[in-house]
Design a protein around this motif. Structure first.
Motif, PDB file in Angstrom:
ATOM      1  N   SER A  32      -8.037   6.929  -2.494  1.00 48.34           N
ATOM      2  CA  SER A  32      -8.041   5.959  -1.396  1.00 48.34           C
ATOM      3  C   SER A  32      -6.722   5.881  -0.640  1.00 48.34           C
ATOM      4  N   GLY A  33      -5.673   6.481  -1.171  1.00 42.19           N
ATOM      5  CA  GLY A  33      -4.371   6.358  -0.527  1.00 42.19           C
ATOM      6  C   GLY A  33      -3.709   5.043  -0.869  1.00 42.19           C
ATOM      7  N   ASN A  34      -2.810   4.604   0.000  1.00 41.00           N
ATOM      8  CA  ASN A  34      -2.058   3.372  -0.216  1.00 41.00           C
ATOM      9  C   ASN A  34      -2.918   2.180   0.209  1.00 41.00           C
ATOM     10  N   ASN A  35      -3.339   1.370  -0.761  1.00 39.50           N
ATOM     11  CA  ASN A  35      -4.195   0.228  -0.454  1.00 39.50           C
ATOM     12  C   ASN A  35      -3.429  -1.036  -0.114  1.00 39.50           C
ATOM     13  N   GLY A  36      -2.196  -1.154  -0.610  1.00 32.36           N
ATOM     14  CA  GLY A  36      -1.447  -2.366  -0.331  1.00 32.36           C
ATOM     15  C   GLY A  36      -0.075  -2.332  -0.959  1.00 32.36           C
ATOM     16  N   MET A  37       0.802  -3.209  -0.479  1.00 35.07           N
ATOM     17  CA  MET A  37       2.152  -3.288  -1.024  1.00 35.07           C
ATOM     18  C   MET A  37       2.700  -4.692  -0.842  1.00 35.07           C
ATOM     19  N   VAL A  38       3.697  -5.004  -1.654  1.00 33.03           N
ATOM     20  CA  VAL A  38       4.317  -6.319  -1.591  1.00 33.03           C
ATOM     21  C   VAL A  38       5.824  -6.162  -1.751  1.00 33.03           C
ATOM     22  N   MET A  39       6.572  -6.966  -1.030  1.00 35.05           N
ATOM     23  CA  MET A  39       8.015  -7.042  -1.189  1.00 35.05           C
ATOM     24  C   MET A  39       8.277  -8.066  -2.283  1.00 35.05           C
ATOM     25  N   VAL A  40       8.770  -7.609  -3.408  1.00 30.37           N
ATOM     26  CA  VAL A  40       8.977  -8.493  -4.557  1.00 30.37           C
ATOM     27  C   VAL A  40      10.273  -9.278  -4.369  1.00 30.37           C
ATOM     28  N   GLN A  41      10.199 -10.581  -4.614  1.00 31.12           N
ATOM     29  CA  GLN A  41      11.365 -11.440  -4.458  1.00 31.12           C
ATOM     30  C   GLN A  41      11.924 -11.842  -5.824  1.00 31.12           C
ATOM     31  N   ALA A  42      13.242 -11.878  -5.932  1.00 31.83           N
ATOM     32  CA  ALA A  42      13.877 -12.334  -7.164  1.00 31.83           C
ATOM     33  C   ALA A  42      13.442 -13.765  -7.466  1.00 31.83           C
ATOM     34  N   GLY A  43      13.110 -14.017  -8.729  1.00 26.61           N
ATOM     35  CA  GLY A  43      12.647 -15.340  -9.120  1.00 26.61           C
ATOM     36  C   GLY A  43      11.159 -15.548  -8.927  1.00 26.61           C
ATOM     37  N   PRO A  84       0.124  -6.534  -9.278  1.00 29.58           N
ATOM     38  CA  PRO A  84       0.792  -7.153  -8.133  1.00 29.58           C
ATOM     39  C   PRO A  84      -0.207  -7.738  -7.136  1.00 29.58           C
ATOM     40  N   THR A  85       0.223  -8.795  -6.421  1.00 30.89           N
ATOM     41  CA  THR A  85      -0.548  -9.350  -5.316  1.00 30.89           C
ATOM     42  C   THR A  85       0.028  -8.769  -4.031  1.00 30.89           C
ATOM     43  N   VAL A  86      -0.788  -8.021  -3.283  1.00 25.47           N
ATOM     44  CA  VAL A  86      -0.265  -7.223  -2.181  1.00 25.47           C
ATOM     45  C   VAL A  86      -0.986  -7.524  -0.874  1.00 25.47           C
ATOM     46  N   SER A  87      -0.292  -7.210   0.226  1.00 24.30           N
ATOM     47  CA  SER A  87      -0.924  -7.225   1.541  1.00 24.30           C
ATOM     48  C   SER A  87      -1.641  -5.895   1.740  1.00 24.30           C
ATOM     49  N   ARG A  88      -2.820  -5.960   2.339  1.00 27.69           N
ATOM     50  CA  ARG A  88      -3.646  -4.761   2.456  1.00 27.69           C
ATOM     51  C   ARG A  88      -3.125  -3.809   3.528  1.00 27.69           C
ATOM     52  N   ILE A  89      -3.342  -2.515   3.270  1.00 27.78           N
ATOM     53  CA  ILE A  89      -2.974  -1.479   4.229  1.00 27.78           C
ATOM     54  C   ILE A  89      -4.237  -0.733   4.639  1.00 27.78           C
ATOM     55  N   GLY A  90      -4.358  -0.436   5.940  1.00 28.35           N
ATOM     56  CA  GLY A  90      -5.546   0.252   6.428  1.00 28.35           C
ATOM     57  C   GLY A  90      -6.776  -0.626   6.299  1.00 28.35           C
ATOM     58  N   ARG A  91      -7.927  -0.010   6.216  1.00 22.43           N
ATOM     59  CA  ARG A  91      -9.191  -0.741   6.132  1.00 22.43           C
ATOM     60  C   ARG A  91      -9.564  -0.961   4.669  1.00 22.43           C
ATOM     61  N   THR A  92      -8.687  -1.649   3.966  1.00 24.28           N
ATOM     62  CA  THR A  92      -8.895  -1.946   2.551  1.00 24.28           C
ATOM     63  C   THR A  92      -9.601  -3.284   2.408  1.00 24.28           C
TER      64      THR A  92
END
Length: 534
Positions: free
Chosen positions: A334-345, A353-361
């Motif tokens: 499926s390729g890259n389905n989503g990603m998240v910028m992890v914050q300290a704390g 991980p809880t991610v924002s979706r990429i493409g038509r995911t």
């Protein structure tokens, strides 16, 4: 030009030719040097009958020769086949038979294995051996030396016009089953994995030339992907970074100390890992008495394809307070389905991980309908997705499905939809545990167990249980000199996961077995947990 991977690379060469492109084990190539050598190798392969659509295997550890072969094959509109260098003869025989190889480029150390499976390659017409100092005999195979092959070809870029529909195949073993060849069109895989869709805006590149234009507006990056090139994530680091004129640093084999030496020497800005299998030894190497490297160039850490535990993320933030950390999810299908910028704390996870979706995911239920917030379903992606599994119509029909006229890739990962529309990865359904009717995803339990101070690494599986159907069992590698009972681990995990998810069994092993890319080997762990011979 087209959205063709070789076209994209050549366009970058025309604009960044003098820049350093690749560094691996003391060898260096500028963009122009890589281009010239890839042209030479392409012409040599063409002279031996390799052309559009033909399959060329690459059987080697990370090296400049791996990457030169990659581009040479694409320049011919042929298809290169990634080969897992840890496979034994039975696995290789299956892959070689399935992949229909017409040519093979391999490291000399693997000559005995190649010789043992020649019968599985009836279409093979040419082999090239990369020198590695191992001294293995290649006489039975009749291979040509790599540099001799290179010297025989023309350096000219005079190849036929290519297409965005040319094929790229990624063989993936995943966590279960024999390797499968995922067949992509160049344009689709570029959009899904190569940077064609901006992960921040979800906008598609309107023209192939946009990649160079984007690169000229930014600052060059030095990128170190640690996993083997036979793993899709590192393939796309090498290719995707090239479209932007960036520098890629590779290492032959993963060694934590060596990574930090490379960061200091090459002024690496970004590291890509595959979860805890790399992250944990890396951060713990910095606790050693001789950890005096200058790591001031590093500002970005990306993890994909395997669990990256909150406790390990916290350690990285303690050591690098200003680090930009990205956790990504996806698959070969499926390729890259989503990603998240992890914050300290804020590193705690519900599952993955809880991610924002990429493409038509999207996340779909068993009827192919999008699930509402708070519900669990399977991750699916439409649009830029593969054509099929190579020579496997049954598996293709199971994974690439049509709902309401829309074709989706659904490799089997479960996820929950959050109230804000983001998705939380839960894990692969094929390795989930059914205990008393409750579905338990190993990744969530593994993250909890690995946060125990006595635990270095862990794989969680289900074993047969008369009462519950399956019993959650943790196969654990403890830290040197450490001890832990199942009761100790249960008490520690009770504040992190629900009681029904707690490990009910514990198997302590000397070393956790993982794939070369860092993924858990669930077949091995289940064998250990059920008392079999591992």
């Amino acid at each position: 030009m087209e959205f063709n991977l070789a076209d994209l690379f050549e366009h970058a060469v025309d604009h960044f030719g003098a820049r350093e492109y690749l560094v691996c084990d003391g060898k260096r190539r500028t963009y122009r040097e890589m281009e010239e050598r890839a042209n030479r190798l392409a012409h040599h392969l063409a002279a031996h009958g390799i052309g559009p659509g033909d399959h060329v295997g690459i059987y080697a550890q990370n090296s400049v020769e791996w990457v030169e072969t990659l581009w040479a094959v694409f320049k011919l509109r042929a298809v290169w086949i990634n080969i897992n260098y840890r496979y034994v003869e039975d696995e290789l025989r299956y892959l070689f038979d399935n992949a229909d190889l017409k040519a093979l480029v391999y490291q000399r150390q693997y000559a005995p294995r190649v010789a043992g499976v020649l019968g599985a390659m009836p279409l093979l017409r040419h082999t090239i051996v990369i020198e590695d100092g191992s001294g293995e005999d290649v006489a039975r195979i009749g291979s040509l030396e790599y540099e001799t092959a290179m010297a025989s070809g023309s350096p000219a870029r005079d190849f036929a016009r290519r297409s965005a529909g040319d094929h790229y195949i990624l063989y993936t073993g995943g966590t279960t089953g024999m390797p499968k060849g995922v067949v992509w069109r160049h344009e689709d895989v570029f959009m899904a994995l190569g940077g064609g869709i901006d992960p921040m805006t979800n906008e598609r590149a309107p023209r192939p030339e946009c990649m160079v234009e984007k690169a000229k507006a930014g600052v060059p990056l030095t990128f170190l992907p640690i996993a083997p090139l036979m793993h899709g994530a590192t393939q796309w680091a090498v290719m995707g970074q090239s479209f932007l004129g960036n520098k890629v640093v590779l290492m032959g084999k993963f060694e934590a100390k060596r990574v930090w030496e490379l960061v200091e020497r090459e002024k690496v800005n970004s590291i890509m890992i595959t979860g805890d299998a790399m992250a944990r030894p890396l951060i713990e190497e910095l606790h050693g008495p001789d950890a005096a490297w200058d790591l001031s160039s590093l500002y970005l850490l990306t993890s994909s394809a395997a669990t990256f535990s909150p406790s390990v993320k916290d350690q990285f933030f303690e050591r690098f307070p200003n680090l930009v950390m990205i956790d990504a999810i996806g698959s070969s299908e499926s390729g890259n389905n989503g990603m998240v910028m992890v914050q300290a704390g804020h590193t705690a996870m519900k599952g993955g991980p809880t991610v924002s979706r990429i493409g038509r995911t999207v996340v779909l239920d068993e009827r192919g309908k999008p699930v509402p917030p708070g519900a669990i379903g399977k991750i699916a992606r439409a649009g830029d997705i593969p054509l099929e599994y190579y020579k496997d119509p049954q598996k293709t029909a199971e994974t690439f499905v049509v709902y309401d006229g829309v074709r989706y890739a659904m490799p089997g990962d479960y996820a929950m939809v959050e109230e804000d529309g983001r998705i939380t990865l839960l894990g692969r359904g094929s390795v989930s545990i059914n205990s008393g009717g409750e579905k338990i995803f190993p990744e969530e339990v593994e993250a909890a167990v690995k946060s125990h101070p006595a635990v270095f690494d862990c794989t969680v599986v289900g074993v047969p249980d008369e009462r519950w159907g399956e019993r959650v069992t943790a196969v654990v590698e403890l830290r040197p000199g450490a001890r832990a009972s199942v009761e100790d681990i249960q008490a520690h995990c009770r504040t992190k996961i629900a009681g029904y998810k707690l490990p009910k069994g514990l198997c302590v092993v000397e070393k956790i077995v993982r794939s070369p890319s860092g993924k858990p080997d669930y077949r091995w762990a289940r064998q250990v947990a059920t008392g079999g011979t591992a």
